[in-house]
Design a protein around this motif. Structure first.
Motif, mmCIF file in Angstrom:
data_model
loop_
_atom_site.group_PDB
_atom_site.id
_atom_site.type_symbol
_atom_site.label_atom_id
_atom_site.label_comp_id
_atom_site.label_asym_id
_atom_site.label_seq_id
_atom_site.Cartn_x
_atom_site.Cartn_y
_atom_site.Cartn_z
ATOM 1 N N LYS A 17 -2.406 10.122 6.851
ATOM 2 C CA LYS A 17 -2.919 11.444 7.196
ATOM 3 C C LYS A 17 -1.900 12.283 7.957
ATOM 4 C CE LYS A 17 -6.960 10.457 5.465
ATOM 5 N NZ LYS A 17 -7.398 11.083 4.185
ATOM 6 N N LYS A 18 -1.121 11.649 8.829
ATOM 7 C CA LYS A 18 -0.177 12.394 9.657
ATOM 8 C C LYS A 18 1.255 12.357 9.108
ATOM 9 C CE LYS A 18 -2.719 13.833 13.202
ATOM 10 N NZ LYS A 18 -2.818 15.263 13.597
ATOM 11 N N LEU A 19 1.706 11.164 8.690
ATOM 12 C CA LEU A 19 3.095 11.037 8.251
ATOM 13 C C LEU A 19 3.276 11.265 6.752
ATOM 14 C CD1 LEU A 19 3.289 9.668 11.108
ATOM 15 C CD2 LEU A 19 5.055 8.205 10.093
ATOM 16 N N ARG A 20 2.185 11.288 5.992
ATOM 17 C CA ARG A 20 2.250 11.442 4.531
ATOM 18 C C ARG A 20 3.085 10.329 3.897
ATOM 19 N NH1 ARG A 20 -2.076 14.509 3.960
ATOM 20 N NH2 ARG A 20 -1.975 16.393 5.225
ATOM 21 N N PHE A 21 2.988 9.137 4.488
ATOM 22 C CA PHE A 21 3.689 7.972 3.963
ATOM 23 C C PHE A 21 2.790 7.248 2.967
ATOM 24 C CE2 PHE A 21 4.690 3.377 4.409
ATOM 25 C CZ PHE A 21 5.993 3.407 3.953
ATOM 26 N N ASN A 22 3.373 6.785 1.856
ATOM 27 C CA ASN A 22 2.599 6.106 0.812
ATOM 28 C C ASN A 22 2.269 4.688 1.275
ATOM 29 O OD1 ASN A 22 1.445 5.081 -1.511
ATOM 30 N ND2 ASN A 22 2.929 6.084 -2.873
ATOM 31 N N THR A 24 8.163 -6.317 2.334
ATOM 32 C CA THR A 24 8.871 -6.916 3.463
ATOM 33 C C THR A 24 9.893 -5.941 4.061
ATOM 34 O OG1 THR A 24 10.415 -7.917 1.879
ATOM 35 C CG2 THR A 24 8.596 -9.288 2.681
ATOM 36 N N SER A 25 10.233 -4.898 3.311
ATOM 37 C CA SER A 25 11.122 -3.857 3.854
ATOM 38 C C SER A 25 10.310 -2.677 4.393
ATOM 39 C CB SER A 25 12.098 -3.378 2.774
ATOM 40 O OG SER A 25 11.400 -2.868 1.645
ATOM 41 N N TYR A 26 9.035 -2.941 4.712
ATOM 42 C CA TYR A 26 8.132 -1.883 5.170
ATOM 43 C C TYR A 26 8.699 -1.075 6.345
ATOM 44 C CZ TYR A 26 4.023 0.188 7.434
ATOM 45 O OH TYR A 26 3.147 1.054 8.034
ATOM 46 N N PRO A 27 9.193 -1.707 7.430
ATOM 47 C CA PRO A 27 9.708 -0.898 8.550
ATOM 48 C C PRO A 27 10.909 -0.049 8.160
ATOM 49 C CG PRO A 27 10.188 -3.220 8.889
ATOM 50 C CD PRO A 27 9.261 -3.146 7.733
ATOM 51 N N ASP A 28 11.776 -0.598 7.263
ATOM 52 C CA ASP A 28 12.912 0.202 6.797
ATOM 53 C C ASP A 28 12.429 1.415 6.019
ATOM 54 O OD1 ASP A 28 14.678 -1.625 7.879
ATOM 55 O OD2 ASP A 28 14.789 -2.809 6.041
#
Length: 842
Positions: free
Chosen positions: A265-270, A278-282
């Motif tokens: 809702k805020k970052l518009r991240f998928n 596993t590369s989620y934080p990157d």
């Protein structure tokens, strides 16, 4: 509607508290209220009754608050902000939340900050919550002085790295509020409403607090840089962030926090696509960096061996102790009691190194700093600041960058006033020049056009002229009143717009700080008051112009506006056969001359509007005595205002500027114009002022003595060269505008006060048998408003037995700043700065 049911009694209600109303140089505790759905009533703790991100709370349902401190009054501003997110681990299941149980409550040790300054806490508190303490708001890193920053501390009590949206989550036998995103969003909402036009924001956080920094950056960047040119520079340093998220945690732990709300809702991240990667934080960091600006600098700090990060990496991998033994976990955190798994250490370091390398390759505004030792982090970049070389690395990251689109209220007010004033002059002259019968609209009706003009071009011209005719018709009553004094009316309009913009932006200072009922010295400086120190040493020559429009307060504004309107010198000059440009020429010479003279010999700061009005009065009175024409002679008004203006009641209308303006007005009144017998003025503007029934005046024409103008210009050039080469009497301490509004006093005879403070538990805890301060090696410094500084000198010596002297502690040999404290009595605030000598024994 805001519900403050879940707020501590000692906390201020954030939505009802303005930052500008809070005592500077002290920490304040503010509680953001809950935001119920319309018609729900709220107050029963049910999350369904609250708006999104509307339930700020701690994990164990204790009340959440954040802490805020304004800078010292002498460094006060609304443009610089420091936000620090507290760390403290994370939990997501029965075992980890059992380990972290104490960290689900509000950290009450922060309550001890309330009422203290950053420097007092930095000097007097060695640790907080069992960890070493550092306060950035008491430090300078490179060229960035964080003492100038409005500081917000966001405590951590939800164990979800500040991003959760899962109130009332059942974990084993406990109910936990993973609502870190609610606390973050409501804290930032308060920042947004109280700081509408910042120029620089610095974000930092330790451990879980560092993990939240990219999320906070995106929210801030979206708010301030969403529309138009980028206006805010946002820099960040993450210290020992819990950055890696193994596959086990993403599938079994992360969903407990419900981070999808803020991520989507805020970052518009998928989030749906990448939540198990596993590369989620990157991917999250890369997403934030791409949405931001590559001019915003980022830093990532880590130890080469980090027992705390490694412990959480182990638990996130599904390899925890399994018995919930918190003591064993803490022994791992502290790096003692058991050996780290070398394979786990190698895997952790390999993954975090790859992440840092990838980020640096993709984004040129990212840099990393590795501390080659074992450790984690603490508040305020404590451990990195102990490292040699860290400050050099951090300096370009924390430094405020130049932002072309920075919104300046003073610049906007100046341009608006200039545009409106110019439009007023244009419309007045247009009204004089044209009649409705000559309008191009009638030319269009008769089918006439200029030779070679296409119908499309003619249509555009006719539309523009029609709009101007319409505007002129609407404003015709006001324009008709300004026909004989358009330049004066334009100046009054510009001065009014500039003054109103200043009051809206800067507000009102305490009457002791500005008895004319206007902004503080810092607010006046932001709007271009003539400060010789800034003009000479900082090359801010624009102040020689902006000062002419500036009134120091409501009283000086009313005096300047009244005298310009009532005297109406411009109309008298027209009646005496002066061309229309004679009035602005005289006004410009008076303003420029007085401002340049003040820049050379002035020692404080002075607004120029009242000085200009008095100078024009003196010019008019002199013209009345010198010439055969009739001019206003408002001496009964000018002399009393000049006398009162030279008293401490008008601290920002200097005796030098006022008397210089009057003297220049008298000089120009005797020498600037000469009567020319014979033909009347051929100035078209003057002719337009006549009606058809009026005969040409028999009064002699007025001519400019250009040799006088040339001589005056040469004198101004010489004064400007003196300023350019810094030949000025302005003291360098006035580079801080605050000091132009007060007199600096000091005393080094404060032994009883300092010893009393230390012995009563207010001072720093000293180790061993070390003695408390020897007060005779200390020096206290304060700045007293000009209005009361002489009574204060007498009163403090008479009743407190402390002699005060004019000057600074540093000039008296006390070169090491120890701490500062703000004293508030009734509505008056005074700041006392404590110094000691680095060469002394204590």
């Amino acid at each position: 509607m805001v519900d403050f049911t879940y707020c501590d009694s000692d906390a201020l209600r954030a939505e009802r508290t303005k930052a500008s109303s809070l005592t500077p140089n002290q920490f304040h505790k503010l509680c953001p209220g809950a935001h119920p759905q319309l018609g729900s009533g709220g107050g029963d703790g049910s999350s369904s009754k609250y708006k999104r991100f509307g339930m700020p709370r701690c994990g164990d349902d204790s009340n959440f608050s954040f802490f805020f401190s304004r800078p010292l009054k002498q460094l006060s501003n609304n443009q610089k902000i420091l936000i620090e997110f507290q760390g403290g681990g994370a939990c997501w299941d029965e075992e980890t939340c059992g380990m972290q149980q104490d960290y689900l409550s509000f950290p009450e040790y922060y309550d001890s900050f309330v009422g203290l300054s950053c420097s007092a806490i930095e000097y007097g508190v060695a640790e907080q919550g069992g960890n070493p303490l550092s306060l950035l708001c008491a430090k300078q890193v490179g060229e960035t002085d964080f003492r100038e920053y409005n500081t917000i501390v966001v405590p951590y009590c939800t164990q979800d790295v500040h991003i959760g949206d899962a109130p009332g989550q059942t974990v084993g036998d406990e109910t936990i509020n993973f609502v870190g995103s609610h606390n973050m969003v409501r804290t930032l909402d308060w920042v947004f409403s109280n700081f509408p036009n910042p120029t620089h924001i610095f974000l930092t956080g330790c451990s879980a607090g560092g993990t939240a920094v990219p999320i906070a950056y995106d929210l801030i960047n979206k708010h301030y840089n969403k529309f138009g040119p980028r206006s805010v520079n946002i820099n960040s340093i993450m210290d020992s962030s819990t950055y890696l998220t193994p596959d086990y945690f993403l599938k079994n732990g992360y969903p407990s926090w419900n981070p999808s709300t803020i991520m989507q809702k805020k970052l518009r991240f998928n989030f749906q696509k990448y939540q198990y990667s596993t590369s989620y934080p990157d991917l999250v960091w890369d997403h934030v960096l791409r949405r931001g600006s590559n001019r915003d600098r980022w830093g990532f700090v880590t130890h080469s061996t980090d027992p705390v990060s490694l412990m959480f990496y182990q638990y996130m991998s599904g390899n925890g102790d399994g018995d919930g033994n918190r003591d064993r976990s803490l022994s791992l955190v502290e790096g003692s009691g058991r050996q780290l798994d070398n394979d786990l250490q190698s895997q952790w370091w390999s993954e975090i190194s790859n992440s840092m390398t990838t980020a640096k390759k993709k984004h040129r505004n990212v840099d990393t700093y590795v501390i080659e030792s074992e450790g984690h982090c603490s508040f305020g970049l404590y451990y990195p600041l102990q490292e040699e070389g860290f400050e050099d690395w951090a300096s370009p990251i924390v430094k405020e960058g130049l932002v072309i689109g920075t919104r300046s209220p003073s610049f906007a007010s100046f341009l608006t006033g200039l545009a409106l004033g110019g439009l007023l002059i244009f419309l007045v002259r247009r009204m004089k020049r044209t009649d409705k019968e000559d309008s191009l609209i009638e030319d269009a009706n008769t089918g006439e056009s200029y030779l070679g003009e296409t119908s499309e071009t003619m249509a555009k011209r006719v539309h523009l002229v029609y709009c101007m005719d319409k505007l002129q018709h609407i404003a015709s009553p006001a324009l008709a009143r300004c026909q004989t004094w358009p330049w004066t009316a334009a100046f009054l309009l510009m001065m009014t717009v500039y003054f109103v913009g200043m009051l809206i932006s800067q507000g009102f200072a305490h009457p002791l700080d500005n008895p004319t009922l206007g902004p503080s010295a810092i607010g006046l400086s932001a709007f271009g008051i003539n400060n010789p120190a800034l003009v000479a040493y900082q090359m801010e020559h624009f102040r020689l112009v902006t000062s002419a429009l500036l009134c120091s307060g409501v009283i000086t504004y009313l005096l300047a506006a009244f005298t310009l309107y009532k005297t109406n010198l411009e109309a008298s000059m027209m009646e005496n056969n002066h061309p229309h440009w004679h009035f602005p020429l005289a006004a410009a010479l008076i303003s420029l001359g007085s401002n340049l003279l003040y820049a050379c010999i002035g020692r404080g700061a002075s607004a120029g509007a009242l000085a200009l009005a008095l100078g024009l009065n003196a010019f008019s009175a002199t013209m009345q005595r010198r010439s055969s024409g009739t001019y206003p002679s408002p001496l009964c008004f000018t002399v009393p205002v000049l006398i009162v203006g030279c008293t401490p009641l008008f601290p920002f209308d200097s005796l030098v500027a006022l008397t210089a303006s009057v003297a220049i007005g008298v000089t120009l009144g005797f020498s600037l114009f000469a009567e020319s017998e014979g033909a009347a003025s051929e100035d078209a503007y003057q002719k337009e002022a006549m009606t058809d029934d009026e005969e040409t005046t028999k009064k002699p024409a007025q001519a400019v003595r250009w040799r006088v103008v040339q001589g005056f210009g040469l004198g101004c050039l010489l004064m400007y060269l003196l300023v350019l080469f810094r030949v000025t009497l302005a003291p360098r301490e006035n580079l801080q505008p605050y000091f132009t509004g007060c007199t600096v006093l000091y005393s080094d005879q404060i032994g009883d006060i300092v010893n009393s403070y230390a012995n009563n538990g207010g001072g720093r805890a000293l180790e061993g048998d070390e003695d408390v301060f020897d007060g005779q090696d200390m020096c206290a410094e304060l700045c007293i408003p000009h209005l009361v500084y002489r009574p204060a000198l007498w009163g403090v010596d008479k009743f407190a037995g402390i002699p005060l002297q004019t000057g600074t502690c540093q000039a008296a040999g006390y070169d090491e700043h120890v701490a500062d404290h703000t004293i508030k009595e009734f509505t008056v605030t005074l700041e006392v700065l404590l110094y000691t000598s680095s060469n002394g024994d204590n």
